[in-house]
Scaffold this motif. Structure first.
Motif, short mmCIF file in Angstrom:
data_model
loop_
_atom_site.label_atom_id
_atom_site.label_comp_id
_atom_site.label_asym_id
_atom_site.label_seq_id
_atom_site.Cartn_x
_atom_site.Cartn_y
_atom_site.Cartn_z
N ARG A 201 0.60 -0.97 0.24
CA ARG A 201 -0.05 -0.28 0.12
C ARG A 201 0.81 1.09 0.13
O ARG A 201 1.78 0.98 0.93
N SER B 40 -2.65 8.44 1.78
CA SER B 40 -4.23 8.00 2.44
C SER B 40 -4.95 8.26 0.62
O SER B 40 -3.90 9.20 0.18
N PRO C 193 -7.05 8.90 -2.18
CA PRO C 193 -8.15 9.78 -2.07
C PRO C 193 -9.48 8.39 -2.35
O PRO C 193 -9.73 7.44 -3.27
N THR C 194 -11.27 8.63 -1.77
CA THR C 194 -12.39 8.39 -1.68
C THR C 194 -12.97 8.29 -3.31
O THR C 194 -13.50 7.97 -3.56
N MET C 195 -12.66 9.51 -3.96
CA MET C 195 -13.55 10.26 -4.73
C MET C 195 -12.50 10.73 -5.90
O MET C 195 -12.01 11.28 -5.35
N THR C 196 -13.52 11.26 -7.07
CA THR C 196 -12.17 12.28 -7.96
C THR C 196 -12.91 14.11 -7.61
O THR C 196 -13.99 13.49 -6.53
N TYR D 109 -17.06 15.17 -6.36
CA TYR D 109 -16.38 16.14 -4.90
C TYR D 109 -16.74 17.89 -5.32
O TYR D 109 -18.00 17.89 -4.48
#
Length: 353
Positions: free
Chosen positions: A280, A284, A286-289, A293
């Protein structure tokens, strides 16, 4: 005279006197003496209600003007019962609240049937039944107005008590034409005060009943959960008990042929965990583009669209001399201000010497 031989006026008067004593009582509401008076008053008003129905004192076709002055006060029966069931302490608070609400609803229905509810009462009743949204300032103003109205009605009732020489809604003497008018106004004031108190109590009842129902549902769920846990524990104790002498046997099998555990173990996938930790990234992900967002923020209303162009200055009408003079004066004042306050005059940091 036995209770069975007492008249409606006597039964009502006795119950009302008890109710007024309860209102002024300094006893604890949970004391045996206090609750004994509450239950005795309830029995008296319940008997009054039965006698009112048996005598058919009130007809749905009658308006307030059609009801005799002596009979008007018996409309308070349902109101008093609603108040008393709120004061009763029992094991089933929800049942008492439900009964109280039924009596209050019946009282308001009687008052509406006989045209006693005012337009102001109907408006407030509609607000509390529909729970119409109102801003804080409006609610505060209404609360202050209703407090003043309640205080005014209490003072008027006390004044009538002094004039008529009574402490309750009843009048024992003969009703002359002058006294009858005063007494009728007195009873109507009692009814108006009862209507006011009823609607205030209904607001509290509507807030308390849902909470009590939630508590009952939670207790029922906890009770059923406890019974399931107890049954499962008994079954485990009886049929699936682990042998303490073998539980720490690290070299033996994990389970016996029947599937019962012989020693504690944890199911894990060490290889997958190690791979996830090694490969990994150090930051962290990203959880969305960015597009997702921005779209989400626009839906939340955090971005304003439009409004970037400066509003066009409204030109005065050539025929409007006052507007033209105002614009001229404004321009001259601005020029005078710039002459008196040169650019950078107040910037001390920029001044040398």
């Amino acid at each position: 005279m036995s209770e069975n031989d007492a008249s409606l006026a006597q039964v009502f008067q006795r119950a009302e006197t008890l109710f007024l004593d309860i209102q002024k009582s300094s006893l604890s509401s949970t004391s045996e003496e206090f609750q004994s008076k509450v239950n005795e008053s309830i029995r008296g008003f319940e008997r009054s209600g039965i006698m009112v129905r048996q005598l058919s004192l009130f007809s749905e076709n009658e308006f307030m003007e059609d009801i005799s002055t002596k009979d008007l006060r018996f409309l308070l029966t349902e109101y008093y019962l609603g108040e008393l069931f709120l004061k009763r302490v029992s094991k089933d608070r929800l049942a008492d609240l439900t009964i109280s609400k039924e009596h209050f609803d019946h009282f308001l229905l009687q008052c509406e049937t006989h045209d006693i509810l005012t337009a102001q009462d109907k408006k407030y009743l509609e607000q509390i039944t529909t729970d119409a949204p109102r801003d804080a300032a409006t609610r505060r103003g209404e609360k202050i107005a209703r407090f003043k109205r309640e205080k005014e009605m209490r003072n008027q009732i006390e004044e009538f008590n002094k004039v008529l020489g009574t402490t309750s809604s009843g009048y024992e003497g003969e009703l002359s034409s002058e006294i009858e008018d005063q007494y009728r106004d007195f009873v109507l004031l009692h009814l108006q005060y009862a209507i006011f108190q009823t609607m205030e109590q209904l607001v509290g009842i509507q807030q308390e009943i849902p909470m009590l129902k939630q508590i009952q549902e939670r207790k029922a769920a906890e009770g059923s959960g406890d019974s399931r846990i107890a049954g499962r524990a008994n079954e485990d104790t009886r049929d699936a008990r682990v042998d303490d002498s073998r539980i720490w046997n690290a070299t033996g099998p994990l389970m016996d042929p029947n599937g019962r555990p012989l020693r504690p173990f944890v199911i894990t996938n060490k290889r997958a965990e190690m791979m996830a930790g090694v490969f990994r990234p150090g930051h962290s992900l990203p959880t969305m583009t960015i597009e997702e967002y921005l779209h989400q923020e626009m839906e939340r209303g955090n971005f304003l669209s439009g409004g970037t162009e400066e509003p066009k200055k409204k030109e005065p009408d050539d025929n409007d001399e006052e507007a033209i003079n105002a614009e001229t004066i404004k321009a001259r004042n601005w020029d005078d201000f710039k002459d008196d306050n040169p650019k950078g005059w107040g910037n001390k940091g920029g001044r040398i010497g």
